[in-house]
Design a protein around this motif. Structure first.
Motif, PDB file in Angstrom:
ATOM      1  N   GLU A   1      27.110 -17.476 -33.953  1.00 37.71           N
ATOM      2  CA  GLU A   1      28.422 -17.136 -33.412  1.00 37.71           C
ATOM      3  C   GLU A   1      28.246 -16.714 -31.955  1.00 37.71           C
ATOM      4  N   PRO A   2      29.010 -17.278 -31.034  1.00 35.82           N
ATOM      5  CA  PRO A   2      28.842 -16.896 -29.628  1.00 35.82           C
ATOM      6  C   PRO A   2      29.335 -15.473 -29.381  1.00 35.82           C
ATOM      7  N   LEU A   3      28.636 -14.778 -28.490  1.00 31.36           N
ATOM      8  CA  LEU A   3      29.034 -13.442 -28.077  1.00 31.36           C
ATOM      9  C   LEU A   3      29.774 -13.531 -26.747  1.00 31.36           C
ATOM     10  N   ARG A   4      30.718 -12.620 -26.545  1.00 33.89           N
ATOM     11  CA  ARG A   4      31.442 -12.582 -25.278  1.00 33.89           C
ATOM     12  C   ARG A   4      30.459 -12.356 -24.135  1.00 33.89           C
ATOM     13  N   PHE A   5      30.586 -13.123 -23.083  1.00 27.47           N
ATOM     14  CA  PHE A   5      29.758 -13.111 -21.872  1.00 27.47           C
ATOM     15  C   PHE A   5      28.378 -13.730 -22.072  1.00 27.47           C
ATOM     16  N   PHE A   6      27.954 -13.968 -23.310  1.00 29.59           N
ATOM     17  CA  PHE A   6      26.604 -14.447 -23.565  1.00 29.59           C
ATOM     18  C   PHE A   6      26.564 -15.810 -24.245  1.00 29.59           C
ATOM     19  N   GLY A   7      27.657 -16.229 -24.847  1.00 34.81           N
ATOM     20  CA  GLY A   7      27.647 -17.482 -25.585  1.00 34.81           C
ATOM     21  C   GLY A   7      26.615 -17.412 -26.697  1.00 34.81           C
ATOM     22  N   THR A   8      25.771 -18.434 -26.794  1.00 31.10           N
ATOM     23  CA  THR A   8      24.704 -18.421 -27.797  1.00 31.10           C
ATOM     24  C   THR A   8      23.338 -18.207 -27.155  1.00 31.10           C
ATOM     25  N   THR A   9      23.312 -17.709 -25.915  1.00 30.91           N
ATOM     26  CA  THR A   9      22.023 -17.467 -25.252  1.00 30.91           C
ATOM     27  C   THR A   9      21.246 -16.350 -25.927  1.00 30.91           C
ATOM     28  N   TRP A  10      21.914 -15.545 -26.742  1.00 24.83           N
ATOM     29  CA  TRP A  10      21.240 -14.433 -27.408  1.00 24.83           C
ATOM     30  C   TRP A  10      20.264 -14.917 -28.478  1.00 24.83           C
ATOM     31  N   VAL A  11      20.407 -16.135 -28.949  1.00 22.80           N
ATOM     32  CA  VAL A  11      19.548 -16.629 -30.024  1.00 22.80           C
ATOM     33  C   VAL A  11      18.109 -16.768 -29.532  1.00 22.80           C
ATOM     34  N   GLU A  12      17.924 -17.476 -28.436  1.00 21.53           N
ATOM     35  CA  GLU A  12      16.584 -17.715 -27.898  1.00 21.53           C
ATOM     36  C   GLU A  12      16.310 -16.916 -26.631  1.00 21.53           C
ATOM     37  N   HIS A  13      17.265 -16.091 -26.204  1.00 20.71           N
ATOM     38  CA  HIS A  13      17.163 -15.337 -24.957  1.00 20.71           C
ATOM     39  C   HIS A  13      16.892 -16.279 -23.789  1.00 20.71           C
ATOM     40  N   ASP A  14      17.643 -17.385 -23.758  1.00 16.81           N
ATOM     41  CA  ASP A  14      17.495 -18.369 -22.699  1.00 16.81           C
ATOM     42  C   ASP A  14      18.792 -18.460 -21.903  1.00 16.81           C
ATOM     43  N   GLY A  15      18.848 -19.358 -20.934  1.00 16.71           N
ATOM     44  CA  GLY A  15      20.074 -19.578 -20.178  1.00 16.71           C
ATOM     45  C   GLY A  15      20.520 -18.384 -19.357  1.00 16.71           C
ATOM     46  N   GLY A  16      19.578 -17.634 -18.802  1.00 15.68           N
ATOM     47  CA  GLY A  16      19.934 -16.479 -17.984  1.00 15.68           C
ATOM     48  C   GLY A  16      20.351 -15.267 -18.786  1.00 15.68           C
TER      49      GLY A  16
END
Length: 179
Positions: free
Chosen positions: A24-39
């Motif tokens: 599930e995407p997080l606000r301001f983070f999208g799905t970058t929290w999964v792999e800690h990628d994309g800034g």
């Protein structure tokens, strides 16, 4: 936010037609929290700093409002009530926001009842958001636990259904026609 190839869970099945669960995407983070990628780290720093700057601006607005009450000479009792009200509402909003990062709300009715209290105590919510950004994206722990549980359920279902059913040996037992 859909630029990431990571899988988002459906509410009921946890799958999107067979490719597996999706985070599930997080606000301001999208799905970058999964792999800690994309800034992800830069986003966390920016969101935390933004929340602190907004909290500082909000404190300035509250200070100006308090000075307005002093200029209006409404009296010490009203000034005290306003300060206590904002302090208590901010403390409750901080606690409820902080708890919301690690577990889902127990009921929609209780969240609706606290909406106005959180609006008054917005300073506490902003501070909770900023402090959580020091360790993780706000809500990441909850979403990660749910996503990993959905992945485990999906893997379990997939492994129990794997293989060609036609290649399996016929089951013998009740209803096979033999006596």
């Amino acid at each position: 936010m859909s630029e990431h190839p990571h899988p988002t869970p459906d509410a009921d099945t946890g799958t999107d037609g067979g490719s597996g669960p999706r985070p599930e995407p997080l606000r301001f983070f999208g799905t970058t929290w999964v792999e800690h990628d994309g800034g992800y780290g830069l986003r966390r720093a920016a969101v935390g700093a933004g929340a602190l700057v907004t909290a500082a601006a909000a404190a300035l607005v509250l200070r100006l409002a308090y000075q307005g009450l002093s200029i209006a000479q409404v009296g010490g009792f009203v000034n005290t009530i306003v300060v206590v009200m904002f302090a208590v509402c901010s403390a409750i909003a901080f606690r409820k926001t902080w708890e919301g990062f690690s577990r889902r709300p127990s009921g929609a009715a209780s969240e609706d009842a606290l909406r106005s209290l959180k609006a008054i105590g917005f300073l506490g919510s902003l501070l909770a958001y900023a402090l959580r950004c020091f360790t993780e994206a706000p809500g990441e722990r909850l979403h990660r636990a749910e996503y990993e549980a959905a992945l485990r359920r999906f893997e379990k279902r997939r492994t129990t259904r794997s293989g060609n059913p036609a290649a399996r040996a016929p089951r013998r037992g009740r209803g096979s026609g033999r006596r």
